[in-house]
Design a protein around this motif. Sequence first.
Motif, PDB file in Angstrom:
ATOM      1  N   PHE A 189      48.040  48.541  32.033  1.00 31.21           N
ATOM      2  CA  PHE A 189      48.369  47.120  31.941  1.00 31.21           C
ATOM      3  C   PHE A 189      47.122  46.272  31.739  1.00 31.21           C
ATOM      4  CE2 PHE A 189      48.653  43.084  34.262  1.00 31.21           C
ATOM      5  CZ  PHE A 189      49.750  42.498  33.655  1.00 31.21           C
ATOM      6  N   TRP A 190      46.034  46.608  32.459  1.00 33.99           N
ATOM      7  CA  TRP A 190      44.848  45.755  32.457  1.00 33.99           C
ATOM      8  C   TRP A 190      43.929  46.111  31.293  1.00 33.99           C
ATOM      9  CZ3 TRP A 190      44.208  41.522  35.442  1.00 33.99           C
ATOM     10  CH2 TRP A 190      42.984  40.846  35.284  1.00 33.99           C
ATOM     11  N   THR A 191      43.885  45.249  30.269  1.00 31.31           N
ATOM     12  CA  THR A 191      43.050  45.554  29.103  1.00 31.31           C
ATOM     13  C   THR A 191      42.023  44.459  28.863  1.00 31.31           C
ATOM     14  OG1 THR A 191      44.811  44.573  27.787  1.00 31.31           O
ATOM     15  CG2 THR A 191      44.739  46.976  27.876  1.00 31.31           C
ATOM     16  N   TYR A 192      41.737  43.666  29.882  1.00 29.70           N
ATOM     17  CA  TYR A 192      40.839  42.522  29.686  1.00 29.70           C
ATOM     18  C   TYR A 192      39.492  42.768  30.367  1.00 29.70           C
ATOM     19  CZ  TYR A 192      45.693  41.046  29.584  1.00 29.70           C
ATOM     20  OH  TYR A 192      47.043  41.007  29.374  1.00 29.70           O
ATOM     21  N   ASN A 193      38.418  42.599  29.602  1.00 26.07           N
ATOM     22  CA  ASN A 193      37.085  42.647  30.207  1.00 26.07           C
ATOM     23  C   ASN A 193      36.825  41.320  30.916  1.00 26.07           C
ATOM     24  OD1 ASN A 193      36.822  45.056  28.866  1.00 26.07           O
ATOM     25  ND2 ASN A 193      35.727  44.138  27.142  1.00 26.07           N
ATOM     26  N   ILE A 194      36.232  41.385  32.102  1.00 25.75           N
ATOM     27  CA  ILE A 194      35.817  40.147  32.764  1.00 25.75           C
ATOM     28  C   ILE A 194      34.297  40.130  32.727  1.00 25.75           C
ATOM     29  CG2 ILE A 194      35.788  38.812  34.897  1.00 25.75           C
ATOM     30  CD1 ILE A 194      38.474  39.942  35.603  1.00 25.75           C
ATOM     31  N   GLY A 195      33.732  39.260  31.875  1.00 27.03           N
ATOM     32  CA  GLY A 195      32.285  39.189  31.710  1.00 27.03           C
ATOM     33  C   GLY A 195      31.751  40.558  31.327  1.00 27.03           C
ATOM     34  N   PRO A 196      30.762  41.065  32.063  1.00 26.11           N
ATOM     35  CA  PRO A 196      30.192  42.363  31.708  1.00 26.11           C
ATOM     36  C   PRO A 196      30.999  43.544  32.250  1.00 26.11           C
ATOM     37  CG  PRO A 196      28.996  41.401  33.550  1.00 26.11           C
ATOM     38  CD  PRO A 196      30.100  40.435  33.203  1.00 26.11           C
ATOM     39  N   ILE A 197      32.021  43.261  33.075  1.00 24.47           N
ATOM     40  CA  ILE A 197      32.773  44.367  33.686  1.00 24.47           C
ATOM     41  C   ILE A 197      33.855  44.845  32.726  1.00 24.47           C
ATOM     42  CG2 ILE A 197      33.976  45.143  35.750  1.00 24.47           C
ATOM     43  CD1 ILE A 197      33.006  42.489  37.080  1.00 24.47           C
ATOM     44  N   GLU A 198      33.826  46.144  32.440  1.00 21.52           N
ATOM     45  CA  GLU A 198      34.786  46.713  31.495  1.00 21.52           C
ATOM     46  C   GLU A 198      36.195  46.720  32.069  1.00 21.52           C
ATOM     47  OE1 GLU A 198      33.957  50.529  29.362  1.00 21.52           O
ATOM     48  OE2 GLU A 198      31.995  50.185  30.293  1.00 21.52           O
ATOM     49  N   ALA A 199      37.170  46.601  31.185  1.00 21.80           N
ATOM     50  CA  ALA A 199      38.574  46.584  31.598  1.00 21.80           C
ATOM     51  C   ALA A 199      38.930  47.852  32.377  1.00 21.80           C
ATOM     52  CB  ALA A 199      39.477  46.452  30.375  1.00 21.80           C
ATOM     53  N   LYS A 200      38.402  48.997  31.931  1.00 21.12           N
ATOM     54  CA  LYS A 200      38.749  50.271  32.563  1.00 21.12           C
ATOM     55  C   LYS A 200      38.272  50.319  34.026  1.00 21.12           C
ATOM     56  CE  LYS A 200      38.174  55.209  32.116  1.00 21.12           C
ATOM     57  NZ  LYS A 200      37.183  56.236  31.824  1.00 21.12           N
ATOM     58  N   ILE A 201      37.046  49.770  34.246  1.00 21.20           N
ATOM     59  CA  ILE A 201      36.505  49.753  35.602  1.00 21.20           C
ATOM     60  C   ILE A 201      37.411  48.923  36.518  1.00 21.20           C
ATOM     61  CG2 ILE A 201      34.516  49.054  37.013  1.00 21.20           C
ATOM     62  CD1 ILE A 201      33.710  51.285  35.247  1.00 21.20           C
ATOM     63  N   ILE A 202      37.856  47.770  36.018  1.00 16.72           N
ATOM     64  CA  ILE A 202      38.750  46.916  36.808  1.00 16.72           C
ATOM     65  C   ILE A 202      40.073  47.640  37.045  1.00 16.72           C
ATOM     66  CG2 ILE A 202      39.999  44.721  36.853  1.00 16.72           C
ATOM     67  CD1 ILE A 202      37.718  43.668  34.986  1.00 16.72           C
ATOM     68  N   GLY A 203      40.571  48.268  35.988  1.00 13.29           N
ATOM     69  CA  GLY A 203      41.848  48.973  36.077  1.00 13.29           C
ATOM     70  C   GLY A 203      41.848  50.084  37.107  1.00 13.29           C
ATOM     71  N   VAL A 204      40.687  50.669  37.368  1.00 11.42           N
ATOM     72  CA  VAL A 204      40.584  51.747  38.359  1.00 11.42           C
ATOM     73  C   VAL A 204      40.286  51.177  39.746  1.00 11.42           C
ATOM     74  CG1 VAL A 204      39.217  53.723  39.070  1.00 11.42           C
ATOM     75  CG2 VAL A 204      39.905  53.493  36.699  1.00 11.42           C
ATOM     76  N   THR A 205      39.380  50.192  39.794  1.00 12.95           N
ATOM     77  CA  THR A 205      38.911  49.679  41.079  1.00 12.95           C
ATOM     78  C   THR A 205      39.988  48.872  41.805  1.00 12.95           C
ATOM     79  OG1 THR A 205      36.785  49.461  39.993  1.00 12.95           O
ATOM     80  CG2 THR A 205      36.973  48.520  42.185  1.00 12.95           C
TER      81      THR A 205
END
Lengths: 220, 152
Positions: free
Chosen positions: B84-100
Amino acid sequence: MTLSKTIYKWLDDRFKLRELLPPIVKHPAPEYAVSNPLYCLGGTAFLCFLILATTGIFLAMYYKPTPAEAYKSVERIMLEVPMGSLIRSVHHWAANTMIAAVMLHMIRVYFMGAYKRPRELNWVVGVFLFLTTTTFGFSGYLLPWDQLAYWATKIGTGIAGSIPVMGQYISLILIGGNDLGAETLTRFYAIHVLILPAAIITLLLLHFLMVRIQGISGRL
Amino acid sequence: MAMTNKELHGTEEHEHEPVRIRGLPFFPHFLLREVVVMCLVAGSLILLASVYPAGLLKPADPFDTPSPIYPEWYFLYVFGFLKFWTYNIGPIEAKIIGVTVPMVLWYGLLILVPFIDRNPSTDIRKRKIAVVLGIIALLGILYFTYYSIVYH
């Protein structure tokens, strides 16, 4: 009758059962907790744990944690071992039921506000019990070494591996190398039958001890 | 129902005893209910196991990726959120957010629940914020579970 009385007396002489037993046996459980079936969820999860421990011991007698033998040994449990299919299936269903019961127990505790002062710490222990339970599920999923087990674990360890900072270490500890293989299987087996049981028994003791000391939380 | 009445008598009998809280003695009243529930649960498990035995697919083959692969049902929401989460927030990659978010933040938040919710009331009518947040969290998990199955 006389035999049981003799045994009771023998033990009573040595361990003062007359003083020890009543506080345990007569310890009051609140009326609302006895009449409301929502209070059964924690006990259901614990019963599932006991069933899992028992069936798990039987499975461990036949299971062989190597890539060459794992699948064959599970197949043998399902087809040749007397009652093997039943034992493994009960293990499978008890595992799923335990996780569902733990989740529902948490939802019950959340909406009843039972985690509030003075029971904050018991909620924290409860969250760790939930984590332990799901890790049990995750580690047990790989053991049959079939296509589902292998590829679900491949993706699962991949996801755990992409957690920032800790990820690469978690992944290395779990997989024990670059790719899923013999190292991974023995690691998952050790985690599933040695580390996690020790962890869950410790956490359960703390959990029950705190319930015992603080009593069951009040009304909805 | 008869059991309840009997249990109520039990309370009266034990009322004169010095106890911390009013209630029914653990043995036999509480234990009786536990044993009844335990029999029901154990019976259901054996029934389920007999009707739907645990499965076993083909042996693991590192060179043959099957499709679709589902994880255990209780991890589906993690996969759903990751998809679902495909958006980068600033320098943080979407995948990192999607996992964290579903693994680290969510469990961290769960651990902190009693320290975030300082409202001392256990009355559900006086805990509107906590109840609404709880329902949102539940719906969120259900939604991402659904998402992971539909958008596989």
